[in-house]
Design an enzyme around this catalytic site. Structure first.
Site, PDB file in Angstrom:
ATOM      1  N   ARG A   1      -3.371  10.960  18.850  1.00 56.20           N
ATOM      2  CA  ARG A   1      -3.895  10.036  19.860  1.00 56.20           C
ATOM      3  C   ARG A   1      -5.173   9.350  19.375  1.00 56.20           C
ATOM      4  O   ARG A   1      -6.040   9.981  18.771  1.00 56.20           O
ATOM      5  CB  ARG A   1      -4.189  10.798  21.155  1.00 56.20           C
ATOM      6  CG  ARG A   1      -2.978  11.467  21.791  1.00 56.20           C
ATOM      7  CD  ARG A   1      -3.354  12.126  23.117  1.00 56.20           C
ATOM      8  NE  ARG A   1      -4.415  13.094  22.994  1.00 56.20           N
ATOM      9  CZ  ARG A   1      -4.246  14.413  22.926  1.00 56.20           C
ATOM     10  NH1 ARG A   1      -3.029  14.935  22.979  1.00 56.20           N
ATOM     11  NH2 ARG A   1      -5.276  15.221  22.831  1.00 56.20           N
TER      12      ARG A   1
ATOM     13  N   PHE B   1       0.853  -1.191   0.000  1.00 54.44           N
ATOM     14  CA  PHE B   1       0.000   0.000   0.000  1.00 54.44           C
ATOM     15  C   PHE B   1       0.889   1.241   0.000  1.00 54.44           C
ATOM     16  O   PHE B   1       1.997   1.233   0.547  1.00 54.44           O
ATOM     17  CB  PHE B   1      -0.906  -0.027   1.243  1.00 54.44           C
ATOM     18  CG  PHE B   1      -1.912   1.074   1.261  1.00 54.44           C
ATOM     19  CD1 PHE B   1      -2.882   1.175   0.283  1.00 54.44           C
ATOM     20  CD2 PHE B   1      -1.889   2.037   2.265  1.00 54.44           C
ATOM     21  CE1 PHE B   1      -3.817   2.196   0.292  1.00 54.44           C
ATOM     22  CE2 PHE B   1      -2.827   3.063   2.290  1.00 54.44           C
ATOM     23  CZ  PHE B   1      -3.786   3.135   1.303  1.00 54.44           C
TER      24      PHE B   1
ATOM     25  N   ARG C   1       4.923  16.457  23.798  1.00 57.21           N
ATOM     26  CA  ARG C   1       5.068  16.460  25.267  1.00 57.21           C
ATOM     27  C   ARG C   1       6.066  15.386  25.673  1.00 57.21           C
ATOM     28  O   ARG C   1       6.301  14.427  24.923  1.00 57.21           O
ATOM     29  CB  ARG C   1       3.726  16.176  25.935  1.00 57.21           C
ATOM     30  CG  ARG C   1       2.703  17.282  25.697  1.00 57.21           C
ATOM     31  CD  ARG C   1       1.436  17.039  26.498  1.00 57.21           C
ATOM     32  NE  ARG C   1       0.595  18.211  26.422  1.00 57.21           N
ATOM     33  CZ  ARG C   1      -0.446  18.328  25.582  1.00 57.21           C
ATOM     34  NH1 ARG C   1      -0.785  17.341  24.775  1.00 57.21           N
ATOM     35  NH2 ARG C   1      -1.160  19.438  25.558  1.00 57.21           N
TER      36      ARG C   1
ATOM     37  N   LYS D   1      -8.966  -4.414   8.059  1.00 59.06           N
ATOM     38  CA  LYS D   1      -7.875  -5.161   8.691  1.00 59.06           C
ATOM     39  C   LYS D   1      -8.380  -6.259   9.642  1.00 59.06           C
ATOM     40  O   LYS D   1      -9.506  -6.218  10.114  1.00 59.06           O
ATOM     41  CB  LYS D   1      -6.944  -4.206   9.446  1.00 59.06           C
ATOM     42  CG  LYS D   1      -6.298  -3.156   8.532  1.00 59.06           C
ATOM     43  CD  LYS D   1      -5.446  -3.786   7.447  1.00 59.06           C
ATOM     44  CE  LYS D   1      -4.664  -2.761   6.631  1.00 59.06           C
ATOM     45  NZ  LYS D   1      -5.496  -1.902   5.798  1.00 59.06           N
TER      46      LYS D   1
ATOM     47  N   HIS E   1      -0.761  -5.895   7.824  1.00 56.83           N
ATOM     48  CA  HIS E   1      -1.521  -7.096   7.444  1.00 56.83           C
ATOM     49  C   HIS E   1      -1.315  -8.242   8.438  1.00 56.83           C
ATOM     50  O   HIS E   1      -1.838  -9.322   8.201  1.00 56.83           O
ATOM     51  CB  HIS E   1      -1.033  -7.627   6.085  1.00 56.83           C
ATOM     52  CG  HIS E   1      -1.240  -6.691   4.939  1.00 56.83           C
ATOM     53  ND1 HIS E   1      -0.878  -6.998   3.646  1.00 56.83           N
ATOM     54  CD2 HIS E   1      -1.773  -5.447   4.881  1.00 56.83           C
ATOM     55  CE1 HIS E   1      -1.183  -6.005   2.849  1.00 56.83           C
ATOM     56  NE2 HIS E   1      -1.714  -5.037   3.572  1.00 56.83           N
TER      57      HIS E   1
ATOM     58  N   GLN F   1      -7.545  -0.115  10.334  1.00 61.54           N
ATOM     59  CA  GLN F   1      -8.517   0.374   9.347  1.00 61.54           C
ATOM     60  C   GLN F   1      -9.551  -0.728   9.093  1.00 61.54           C
ATOM     61  O   GLN F   1      -9.302  -1.900   9.382  1.00 61.54           O
ATOM     62  CB  GLN F   1      -7.726   0.782   8.085  1.00 61.54           C
ATOM     63  CG  GLN F   1      -8.532   1.208   6.892  1.00 61.54           C
ATOM     64  CD  GLN F   1      -8.818   0.042   5.983  1.00 61.54           C
ATOM     65  OE1 GLN F   1      -8.143  -0.981   6.035  1.00 61.54           O
ATOM     66  NE2 GLN F   1      -9.843   0.180   5.162  1.00 61.54           N
TER      67      GLN F   1
ATOM     68  N   ASP G   1       6.390  -3.088   8.682  1.00 56.24           N
ATOM     69  CA  ASP G   1       5.033  -2.657   8.371  1.00 56.24           C
ATOM     70  C   ASP G   1       4.157  -3.901   8.499  1.00 56.24           C
ATOM     71  O   ASP G   1       4.094  -4.735   7.593  1.00 56.24           O
ATOM     72  CB  ASP G   1       4.944  -2.053   6.971  1.00 56.24           C
ATOM     73  CG  ASP G   1       3.550  -1.516   6.672  1.00 56.24           C
ATOM     74  OD1 ASP G   1       2.613  -1.889   7.400  1.00 56.24           O
ATOM     75  OD2 ASP G   1       3.395  -0.740   5.703  1.00 56.24           O
TER      76      ASP G   1
ATOM     77  N   TYR H   1       1.710  22.358  29.033  1.00 53.12           N
ATOM     78  CA  TYR H   1       1.969  23.139  27.814  1.00 53.12           C
ATOM     79  C   TYR H   1       3.465  23.295  27.581  1.00 53.12           C
ATOM     80  O   TYR H   1       3.978  24.396  27.443  1.00 53.12           O
ATOM     81  CB  TYR H   1       1.246  24.488  27.871  1.00 53.12           C
ATOM     82  CG  TYR H   1      -0.255  24.323  27.775  1.00 53.12           C
ATOM     83  CD1 TYR H   1      -0.828  23.802  26.611  1.00 53.12           C
ATOM     84  CD2 TYR H   1      -1.084  24.660  28.824  1.00 53.12           C
ATOM     85  CE1 TYR H   1      -2.203  23.620  26.518  1.00 53.12           C
ATOM     86  CE2 TYR H   1      -2.461  24.487  28.741  1.00 53.12           C
ATOM     87  CZ  TYR H   1      -3.013  23.960  27.582  1.00 53.12           C
ATOM     88  OH  TYR H   1      -4.372  23.776  27.482  1.00 53.12           O
TER      89      TYR H   1
HETATM   90  C1  PLP Z   1       0.801  -2.550   4.017  1.00 54.42           C
HETATM   91  C2  PLP Z   1       0.055  -1.371   4.576  1.00 54.42           C
HETATM   92  N1  PLP Z   1       0.740  -0.414   5.239  1.00 54.42           N
HETATM   93  C3  PLP Z   1       0.115   0.648   5.766  1.00 54.42           C
HETATM   94  C4  PLP Z   1      -1.239   0.827   5.655  1.00 54.42           C
HETATM   95  C5  PLP Z   1      -1.857   2.072   6.187  1.00 54.42           C
HETATM   96  O1  PLP Z   1      -2.800   1.869   7.181  1.00 54.42           O
HETATM   97  P1  PLP Z   1      -4.005   2.889   7.398  1.00 54.42           P
HETATM   98  O2  PLP Z   1      -5.017   2.650   6.323  1.00 54.42           O
HETATM   99  O3  PLP Z   1      -4.512   2.552   8.760  1.00 54.42           O
HETATM  100  O4  PLP Z   1      -3.451   4.281   7.343  1.00 54.42           O
HETATM  101  C6  PLP Z   1      -2.001  -0.149   5.002  1.00 54.42           C
HETATM  102  C7  PLP Z   1      -3.464   0.007   4.921  1.00 54.42           C
HETATM  103  O5  PLP Z   1      -4.150  -0.295   4.032  1.00 54.42           O
HETATM  104  C8  PLP Z   1      -1.342  -1.269   4.430  1.00 54.42           C
HETATM  105  O6  PLP Z   1      -2.019  -2.206   3.751  1.00 54.42           O
END
Ligand code: PLP
Length: 411
Positions: A240, A94, A223, A194, A168, A191, A165, A230
């Site tokens: 967050r 992605f 922070r 997922k 998945h 997301q 990353d 602050y």
């Molecule tokens: C391999 C990969 N990295 C990063 C992301 C990004 O995640 P998000 O959609 O939560 O921003 C995705 C999401 O589809 C992804 O498939």
């Protein structure tokens, strides 16, 4: 006869729908609503989830954030990656894996994938290293951990950060070690598609106290622990995650172990069925993979061996009642964003020509060969997998009719 040509479809019943939720989510969401503690700083849901998710993924620290894109960027910034640095990424992923690098004002360098596992090829990583290389972002594509043993050897030899990353790969493991703890720092997405979801969300995992403190600071407006309210120490933001998402995630996490085992067993079964057909090559399971998260069930179709091209096969499968897709249309360097270097304020002076970057293995998947099935298809009973396998078998048996109808349509 193929359903595409008016025959009875293999499957008329729907597959498992996603997301899966129930009374537990309702109770916890209502409790959060009524408590009035809706923000990360007010309630305890996100904090509880961070602890549970991190522990399940072999890490001391979990820093929840608003999605799996900013989690990558925050991890890079926390590690001090910045201007002039190069970060090696796969081309088959992605877009966020690479745009997070640009947004850290660093340069994504693409290293091709291995056509058997669809994960970044350690030999291609070695070939891409320059004196400016500072990090590698392996993606655990479709939910199978990348070759982290080889990648960590390369990272150690060259003093590079390894950022997984794992968008998945919730609950995936390699050599019984969980994804998210295999490199120096990991990033997950929640997301809606997922395997663990709250609509939108993400988390960073690490066992490195220094990286964790930097991530927490960047996630919380710069922070620092022990600072006054602050008092802001770095350029950062409010990333967050909210308490409603935390409440949903705590319930979804209770379901993850069982769902992951179901996907893994069903994914392996489907792979064994489909591999029996000529020209179909399901993702090869690496010897060290102890749990595949199967966010996607992915395979390669060799049109010559199968006897019909990928896009026609997908159309026929859909007509048979099997939801599937060709996945990415381009390798990342071929995306308009990269060809045109539409990077806005980032990398203003870099002389980059992504249009000439070639990643033949990834290009081949995008152009002709990849077929994706979603994770939810693997959550049903064995009969669901049999229907999917039967649909592929039927399309194979009718490949000549499929080709003939294509030729007619094109004439
Ligand atoms: C391999 C990969 N990295 C990063 C992301 C990004 O995640 P998000 O959609 O939560 O921003 C995705 C999401 O589809 C992804 O498939």
């Amino acid at each position: 006869m193929l359903a595409l040509h008016g025959g009875a479809p293999t499957r008329t019943r729907p597959f498992t729908s996603w997301p899966i939720f129930g009374d537990a989510e309702e109770v916890r969401l209502l409790r959060t609503l009524r408590s009035g503690n809706w923000g990360r700083l007010d309630g305890a849901e996100v904090e509880e989830f961070e602890h549970r998710f991190a522990a399940m993924h072999g890490c001391r620290h979990g820093i929840a954030v608003v999605n799996g894109t900013v989690s990558l960027r925050i991890a890079l910034l926390a590690a001090g990656i910045g201007a002039e640095d190069e970060v090696i990424v796969p081309p088959y992923t992605f877009v966020s894996t690479a745009t997070a690098v640009v947004e850290a004002n660093a340069v994504p360098v693409f290293a091709d994938i291995d056509l058997r596992t669809f994960n970044i090829d350690p030999a291609a990583i070695e070939a891409a290293i320059t004196p400016r290389t500072k990090a590698i972002i392996p993606v655990h594509f479709a939910g199978q951990p990348a070759d982290m043993a080889a990648i960590m050897r390369i990272a150690d030899a060259h003093g590079l950060l390894a950022l997984e990353d794992a968008a998945h790969a919730h609950a995936a493991s390699d050599g019984h070690r969980p994804a998210g703890s295999l490199g120096h720092i990991g990033s997950f997405s929640f997301q809606s598609s997922k395997n663990l979801t709250c609509g939108e969300g993400g988390i960073i995992t690490t066992n490195d106290d220094r990286l964790a403190a930097a991530c927490r600071s960047i996630q919380n407006c710069g922070r620092v622990e022990g600072g006054i309210w602050y008092e802001h120490h770095r350029i950062a933001g409010n990333y967050r995650l909210g308490e409603f998402q935390g409440a949903v995630l705590n319930c979804q996490l209770d379901r993850l172990e069982e769902q992951t085992n179901t996907r893994d067993a069903n994914g392996q079964y489907l792979a064994s069925r489909l591999a029996a057909l000529p020209g179909l090559y399901p993702q090869v399971r690496s010897a060290s993979c102890t749990r595949h998260a199967y966010h996607l069930f992915m395979l390669r179709l060799d049109a010559r061996e199968f006897g019909a091209p990928r896009d026609a096969v997908i159309a026929a499968l859909k007509a048979e009642g099997i939801p599937c897709s060709p996945g990415y249309g381009f390798s990342l360097p071929q995306q308009p964003l990269f060809r045109q270097r539409a990077f806005g304020p980032y990398l203003p002076d870099a002389a980059l020509d992504y249009g000439s970057v070639r990643c033949p293995q990834s290009d081949r998947l995008c152009r002709d060969e990849a077929i994706w099935l979603g994770q939810e298809l693997l959550l049903g009973p064995r009969q669901d997998l049999d229907d999917i396998a039967r649909a592929f078998e039927k399309v194979y048996e009718h490949r000549e009719a499929l080709n003939a109808s294509r030729v007619k349509a094109e004439a």
